[in-house]
Design an enzyme around this catalytic site. Structure first.
Site, PDB file in Angstrom:
ATOM      1  N   GLU A 176      41.024  37.254  34.782  1.00 51.42           N
ATOM      2  CA  GLU A 176      40.848  38.557  34.157  1.00 51.42           C
ATOM      3  C   GLU A 176      42.121  39.406  34.006  1.00 51.42           C
ATOM      4  O   GLU A 176      42.196  40.521  34.534  1.00 51.42           O
ATOM      5  CB  GLU A 176      39.754  39.360  34.871  1.00 51.42           C
ATOM      6  CG  GLU A 176      38.385  38.711  34.731  1.00 51.42           C
ATOM      7  CD  GLU A 176      37.235  39.620  35.138  1.00 51.42           C
ATOM      8  OE1 GLU A 176      37.455  40.588  35.900  1.00 51.42           O
ATOM      9  OE2 GLU A 176      36.118  39.360  34.682  1.00 51.42           O
ATOM     10  N   GLU A 226      33.144  32.914  34.014  1.00 48.81           N
ATOM     11  CA  GLU A 226      32.253  33.949  34.559  1.00 48.81           C
ATOM     12  C   GLU A 226      31.277  34.378  33.482  1.00 48.81           C
ATOM     13  O   GLU A 226      31.670  34.593  32.337  1.00 48.81           O
ATOM     14  CB  GLU A 226      33.010  35.212  35.007  1.00 48.81           C
ATOM     15  CG  GLU A 226      33.777  35.124  36.286  1.00 48.81           C
ATOM     16  CD  GLU A 226      34.335  36.473  36.704  1.00 48.81           C
ATOM     17  OE1 GLU A 226      33.703  37.509  36.415  1.00 48.81           O
ATOM     18  OE2 GLU A 226      35.427  36.493  37.300  1.00 48.81           O
TER      19      GLU A 226
END
Length: 200
Positions: A39, A126
């Protein structure tokens, strides 16, 4: 995980040291996947991630030349555009994409269709029902739509998260303390979607 730092380049020396050590330890384990930056966010560009990856990937490759390496993409691993235009020059590389219903709603299709058309290797490292979902029913519908898409297109994925924390991300209900052998009733809404997605 570089959620707070934003740009992985800030800790690249530590990352090189870490991935060198880990890839030496698991050099002969084909089931180990290396996700080298989770991320990237803030003002981090694909150029920043690219520069970081060019330093970290060789540290893994010298120990585990055929391992799959997953590279995070900007905007919390939701922006694949620049990576598609300038992919890394290595084999066995995949690019992370994240999806949380309630955050990105149904906007995944355009991005993933472009990647599919380009033959661009994506790993959904994810996905889940997002914490900002205002309606559990709506979050469930978006999540089910997403799972149907990624499964029908043969995309590899991992769900967040296998725990019983009292939040919408969790697969296990917060009042369940068992470590295994959960029943369907002991799963959250998101957990039941995961179970069904795995062919439960």
């Amino acid at each position: 995980h570089i959620y707070e730092q934003g740009n992985p380049i800030y800790r690249v020396d530590c990352a090189v040291e870490f991935f060198d050590e880990v890839s030496r330890r698991y050099a002969n384990e084909p089931g180990v996947l290396y996700e080298i930056c989770n991320e990237p966010n803030g003002y981090t560009s694909w150029d920043d991630v690219y520069d970081y990856a060019e330093q970290v990937i060789p540290a893994i490759r010298k120990n585990s030349p055929d391992a799959i390496i997953i590279v995070g993409t900007p905007e919390f691993s939701t922006d694949l555009e620049d990576a598609m235009e300038r992919p890394l020059p290595y084999d066995n590389i995949m690019y992370a994409y994240h999806y949380y219903s309630g955050h990105t709603k149904g906007g995944f299709k355009e991005t993933l269709e472009k990647a599919k058309e380009a033959g661009f290797p994506v790993f959904i490292s994810e996905w889940g029902i997002g914490k900002d979902t205002t309606s559990t029913i709506l979050g469930r519908e978006y999540a089910e739509e997403f799972v149907a898409y990624i499964n029908s297109n043969g995309l590899s994925w991992a769900n967040w998260s296998l725990c019983n924390k009292d939040e919408t991300f969790s697969v296990i209900r917060p009042d369940v303390s068992k470590l295994s052998n959960w029943t369907y009733d002991e799963l959250t809404v998101g957990g039941r979607i995961v179970f069904d997605a795995l062919g439960g």
